[in-house]
Design a protein around this motif. Structure first.
Motif, PDB file in Angstrom:
ATOM      1  N   THR A 139       5.298   7.346  -5.873  1.00  0.00           N
ATOM      2  CA  THR A 139       3.772   6.815  -5.694  1.00  0.00           C
ATOM      3  C   THR A 139       3.330   6.787  -6.754  1.00  0.00           C
TER       4      THR A 139
ATOM      5  N   PHE B 223       1.072   3.369  -3.164  1.00  0.00           N
ATOM      6  CA  PHE B 223       0.189   4.192  -3.731  1.00  0.00           C
ATOM      7  C   PHE B 223      -0.204   5.800  -3.145  1.00  0.00           C
ATOM      8  N   SER B 224      -0.581   6.355  -3.707  1.00  0.00           N
ATOM      9  CA  SER B 224      -1.051   7.367  -2.787  1.00  0.00           C
ATOM     10  C   SER B 224      -2.231   7.887  -2.455  1.00  0.00           C
ATOM     11  N   VAL B 225      -3.605   6.629  -2.576  1.00  0.00           N
ATOM     12  CA  VAL B 225      -4.331   6.409  -2.481  1.00  0.00           C
ATOM     13  C   VAL B 225      -4.693   4.654  -1.684  1.00  0.00           C
ATOM     14  N   GLN B 226      -4.644   4.900  -0.461  1.00  0.00           N
ATOM     15  CA  GLN B 226      -4.042   3.582  -0.013  1.00  0.00           C
ATOM     16  C   GLN B 226      -5.478   2.947   1.152  1.00  0.00           C
ATOM     17  N   VAL B 227      -5.866   1.951   0.321  1.00  0.00           N
ATOM     18  CA  VAL B 227      -6.966   1.014   0.602  1.00  0.00           C
ATOM     19  C   VAL B 227      -6.282  -0.292   0.654  1.00  0.00           C
TER      20      VAL B 227
ATOM     21  N   ASN C 103       0.834  -1.587  -0.137  1.00  0.00           N
ATOM     22  CA  ASN C 103      -0.239   0.438  -0.080  1.00  0.00           C
ATOM     23  C   ASN C 103       0.755   1.591   0.089  1.00  0.00           C
TER      24      ASN C 103
END
Length: 59
Positions: free
Chosen positions: A43, A15-19, A12
């Protein structure tokens, strides 16, 4: 050679948006190779590239 899969959340930080998605598995060897070959601060999506592409969106 058999593939070894791990929880995708281990990556994660890339990634700039971590889900979190604990049910999503990724190939360990492949994703370690990807992570080890990227700059530490990289990222996805790359913020610099997003800014560049945004310039064309507003034309």
């Amino acid at each position: 050679m058999d593939s070894f899969y791990v929880i995708g959340d281990l990556y994660n930080s890339l990634f700039s948006v971590q889900v979190s998605n604990p049910d999503f598995l990724v190939e360990y060897k492949l994703w370690n190779q990807i992570k080890n070959n990227l700059p530490e601060t990289y990222t996805m999506p790359d913020p610099i590239m997003i800014q560049f592409l945004d310039q064309f969106k507003h034309r």
